[in-house]
Structure formats: C-alpha cells, structure tokens
Design a protein around this motif. Structure first.
Motif, PDB file in Angstrom:
ATOM      1  N   THR A 165       3.771  10.960  10.267  1.00 43.59           N
ATOM      2  CA  THR A 165       2.928   9.773  10.417  1.00 43.59           C
ATOM      3  C   THR A 165       3.119   8.833   9.228  1.00 43.59           C
ATOM      4  OG1 THR A 165       1.042  10.794   9.302  1.00 43.59           O
ATOM      5  CG2 THR A 165       1.218  11.124  11.696  1.00 43.59           C
ATOM      6  N   SER A 198       2.258  21.813  10.208  1.00 46.75           N
ATOM      7  CA  SER A 198       1.810  21.001  11.347  1.00 46.75           C
ATOM      8  C   SER A 198       2.059  21.725  12.667  1.00 46.75           C
ATOM      9  CB  SER A 198       2.524  19.640  11.338  1.00 46.75           C
ATOM     10  OG  SER A 198       3.895  19.789  11.643  1.00 46.75           O
ATOM     11  N   ASN A 202      -0.604  24.323  13.111  1.00 45.81           N
ATOM     12  CA  ASN A 202      -1.873  23.692  13.469  1.00 45.81           C
ATOM     13  C   ASN A 202      -1.823  23.007  14.836  1.00 45.81           C
ATOM     14  OD1 ASN A 202      -3.049  24.481  11.038  1.00 45.81           O
ATOM     15  ND2 ASN A 202      -2.380  22.619   9.979  1.00 45.81           N
ATOM     16  N   ARG A 234       0.188  20.513  15.848  1.00 46.20           N
ATOM     17  CA  ARG A 234       0.487  19.079  15.833  1.00 46.20           C
ATOM     18  C   ARG A 234       1.995  18.857  15.922  1.00 46.20           C
ATOM     19  NH1 ARG A 234      -4.050  18.929  12.212  1.00 46.20           N
ATOM     20  NH2 ARG A 234      -2.723  19.455  10.436  1.00 46.20           N
ATOM     21  N   SER A 251       1.026  15.300   9.386  1.00 44.96           N
ATOM     22  CA  SER A 251      -0.095  14.434   9.015  1.00 44.96           C
ATOM     23  C   SER A 251      -0.390  14.545   7.527  1.00 44.96           C
ATOM     24  CB  SER A 251      -1.331  14.807   9.828  1.00 44.96           C
ATOM     25  OG  SER A 251      -1.784  16.093   9.429  1.00 44.96           O
ATOM     26  N   ASP A 268      -1.612  18.009   6.517  1.00 46.35           N
ATOM     27  CA  ASP A 268      -0.542  18.999   6.335  1.00 46.35           C
ATOM     28  C   ASP A 268       0.076  18.872   4.939  1.00 46.35           C
ATOM     29  OD1 ASP A 268      -0.781  19.920   9.005  1.00 46.35           O
ATOM     30  OD2 ASP A 268       0.408  18.221   9.689  1.00 46.35           O
TER      31      ASP A 268
END
Length: 483
Positions: free
Chosen positions: A414, A444, A447, A449, A453, A456
């Motif tokens: 991101t 990530s 988790n 994702r 992010s 992380d």
C-alpha cells in the motif's frame, strides 16, 4: 617445446571443449577446461539494468533500476565511454560514500553497460586472506579473470543438424567381456543435403560431454576434432522441452565448409588450463592427481609465456584484447602489501579497469600502525585514482527504491506502507528498510491480506532491530553484556 605449444594452442582454441592435439611424437588428449569467470552478485541488485543515462550522457532521475546519484552515474558513464574507446586500461576508479548509497549498484551498472562479452570480476577486499594461497596471487588471479581475449579464426569444420549418432563397438583389446568403441557414425543435415561421417572414438566422448542429441545443430573442427553444440534446430521449436532451449536455423551450404569462429576467454582461463600437469595414464599419475591440493599457484613464468603468445596473436590479428572491469568492494580491507602490489599491477601493459569501493573515512591503513589516510588507502595510490562520491539518499529517492524493489520481488504494497518504510530508511538505513519488505509480505499473508500494510511493517520492525536501535540498547545497559 612443440608439445607445450600444442597444448597452449588447444586450450586457447577449444576452451569449454574437449579436443585432441597431434604432435610428431604422440597423440595428446586435452582435458575439458571449464570457464572460471565468477558469477556476479546480483541478488541484492537484480533490479539494476544499467546506468540510466540519456543520449547526452545525463542521468535520468529514475531509470534502469537506479535512482538519484546523478553526479556519480554521469561520471560512471564517462568511464564506460573511455572503456569502450579503449582509453581506460590500467587506470582505477574509487567509489567513496556512506553505507547504502549505491556504490556496488553503480559498479554493477557499469558492467551491464559494457555488455556480456566484457569480463566483469567482482571481489571483496577480505578475499585475499586465504590460508591456501598468497595475497598477491589472489589479486593477480582476479586481475587475469578481468582481462578477456577475443579470438577470431577461420577453421575447417563439419556443420549441420545431427540426424544420427551411432557408436560402433568392437572387442576390447584388453580382453575380457568389455567392449570398446571403434568409431562413431554421425549424420549431419544442412539445407543442401545430408552427409554421413565416420569419426574417431575420442569425438564420441566430446559429443557426450556437450550433451549432443539428435536434432541439435553442431560443428566439428576438422583439424582438432573439437565439438561445439550451437543449439537446437528451429525445426523442433514447436515441441515442448523440459529445458529452455536456444533454437538456431538449419545451416546453409555443404556440411564441410570453412567457418569464422569467435571465442571469448579470460587470461585466467588460459593460465589454469596450462597450469594443469599433463601426466601419463598410469595408476601412479592418477594417484598423484587425486593427492594434489585443489588450489595451486600459477607461476609468473607461465603467465609471461602466455602473455608472449597472446601478444603474438594480437600482432597477427588473430586475437583482440578486451580489458574488463575488476571491482574490489571494501577496499579498506586490503593491507599495505596489497596496495603496493596493486600499484605495480596497474602499471603493467596488460591490465583491466579497476573499480574500488569503500565506506570508510579517514582511518589507519591496514597492516600499519601509524599510517592514517583517507578511506584507508595510501595517499600515493589515491593520487592515481579517479574518485567518485556517492551521497545519502533523500526520503523521496528511498521511496522510489522501495517501489522498485517491491516490484522486482513481486510484492504488493500500500501507499501508506511505502511512505512508512521510506521514513524508516531515513531514520535508520536504506538497507534495513528494504530488508523489511520480505518479512512484512509474509506477515501480511499470515494475517490474510494481499497487500503489505502499515501494520505489517510496524509488526516486523518491532521484531527486528536496526543497527542504531541495537547500539542504543547496548549503550543504555553496558553491564548486561560481555566485553
């Protein structure tokens, strides 16, 4: 002697090939010579594709995997032009700057700009400290690795697509149940027709070493019997092979022809090929080969003899010298003996372009007690160097580098995480920020994702300490650690 010259001739002409060489007294087999060119360290800098300069030699802010460092990149571009014009031989360049400012990346970019055919030999200053071999010998060996020789010869060859390889066996002259190969039948196909050859058993061994199979395009030298596999015939390009193949067109004309052969070797390849003792085939010589240590020094006398023959070939127009690049990282690790040897080596008639890199300031020259010099390099050697300075990256440049590294490693991240990593790079080091990318990607994924992010990055930066944080902990509680 005639036999020694014959061995040298074969090792030059048939590097990476097995061949035989006839003398008036006896037939001598030349062993296969593997190229000893070092593999480049590309894992950390796999995104670097060149210096990223425009047609006027000016650095583009973000190009070819390099970001920023415009002044150093433009200076490196001038060095590349000098190398290509063959006006840089025997000179040396020093990249000086703080850790993580792109010194190794720019040196590798120089090698990318020069192309694959120009030798590039990277080493670290501490490599010279070996228990098996002298320091000066390690330096000279790497010098010779960085000097290429391009040999052009017109040879009488048999060339074509292999249609058959049929070994013909006969009873072994030694008796017993075993059989030996009397000769081998090889069929070669060209655009003009097919030719069948009856060849010596030694050529069958060369065919096996080159892993030649039906459908491959090869050429066999008529004089030496050396075999070279050029690739797979493009008639088979529609088939699916397990290994990636290079497809080449079907040769034109007759199978028997004269062909200009160009081979690129390094001087160290020639040194090691001719340093190998040519013993007999009895059991004692075999035991001697097994008992020999792996690393053997190549004598100066042998190098001088090879230089004489190389110079002779250059004068005759058979060969062309290609001075490559020797990159010595962490040059401050060399000692005073190595530095004095380097000065002599740089002045020799056959020398590569030498690029040094260091992140040290004013410090003591290794091997001395009281000689303090900039970058840990003696001042008399510094006078001979072109010094290129690399500067610390700004936060914008660090962010651009992180984006390039994430793309190279195939990681989705991101915008907020990129900005956060950029700030970490400013507060600690660029290397630490880049190193957090892969563990953050794993976190990530755990988790659930897809993209990395900020959470992380914060999680992994809390797990792993950077150098500054580690030093702060040590200074706050020195009594808890051993001295």
């Amino acid at each position: 002697s005639p036999s020694q010259h014959c061995i040298f001739q074969a090792s030059i002409n048939n590097l990476n090939l097995g061949s035989t060489c006839s003398t008036s007294q006896r037939r001598m087999k030349i062993e296969e010579v593997k190229s000893t060119v070092k593999t480049q360290r590309i894992s950390t800098h796999s995104h670097v594709k060149g210096l990223g300069l425009d047609e006027n030699g000016l650095a583009i802010q973000n190009a070819a995997g390099l970001v920023g460092q415009q002044q150093a990149r433009e200076a490196a571009g001038i060095v590349v032009d000098l190398i290509k014009a063959k006006r840089m031989s025997g000179r040396a360049v020093l990249f000086a700057g703080p850790p993580g400012t792109g010194k190794t990346a720019i040196a590798l970019a120089v090698s990318q700009e020069l192309g694959n055919k120009v030798p590039f030999c990277p080493m670290v200053g501490s490599e010279v400290y070996s228990s098996e071999i002298k320091k000066t010998e390690v330096l000279m060996e790497n010098f010779r690795r960085a000097i290429g020789l391009r040999i052009k010869e017109t040879k009488e060859v048999y060339e074509g697509e292999v249609t058959e390889i049929t070994p013909v066996e006969t009873e072994s002259p030694m008796g017993g149940y075993g059989k030996t190969i009397a000769h081998v039948i090889v069929g070669l196909k060209t655009a003009k027709g097919t030719k069948q050859l009856k060849l010596d058993p030694s050529i069958y061994e060369a065919l096996q070493k080159e892993r030649v199979d039906t459908g491959d395009v090869i050429y066999i030298e008529a004089n030496s019997g050396a075999v070279k596999r050029q690739g797979r015939s493009d008639a088979f390009s529609t088939e699916f092979d397990l290994e990636a193949e290079e497809y080449v067109p079907l040769p034109k004309g007759d199978a028997h022809k004269k062909k200009e052969v160009v081979q690129d070797v390094t001087l160290h390849d020639l040194d090691s090929a001719n340093a190998r003792p040519q013993g007999g085939q009895d059991i004692l010589s075999m035991m001697g080969q097994l008992m020999k240590p792996k690393k053997t020094e190549i004598t100066d006398k042998l190098r001088r003899e090879i230089n004489k023959v190389v110079n002779k070939y250059i004068e005759q127009g058979i060969a062309e010298l290609v001075p490559g690049v020797l990159f010595i990282d962490e040059v401050h690790m060399l000692d005073i003996e190595c530095f004095t040897y380097l000065q002599r080596a740089l002045e020799s008639t056959i020398a590569p372009i030498v690029i040094f890199a260091t992140n040290r300031g004013v410090c003591t020259v290794r091997g001395t007690e009281d000689i303090v010099a900039p970058h840990g390099v003696p001042r008399d050697l510094l006078d001979r160097l072109l010094i290129l300075r690399t500067m610390p990256y700004t936060i914008e440049e660090i962010i651009q580098i992180i984006i390039i590294r994430a793309k190279t490693e195939g990681l989705a991240i991101t915008e907020d995480a990129i900005q956060y990593l950029g700030q970490i790079g400013v507060d600690s080091t660029l290397r630490y920020a880049v190193q957090l990318l892969t563990p953050a990607a794993l976190t990530s994924k755990i988790n659930g994702r897809i993209d990395i992010s900020v959470d992380d990055v914060k999680e992994v930066s809390g797990m792993f300490l950077d150098a500054k944080a580690s030093a702060k902990i040590l200074s706050e509680s020195p009594d808890k650690y051993m001295k």
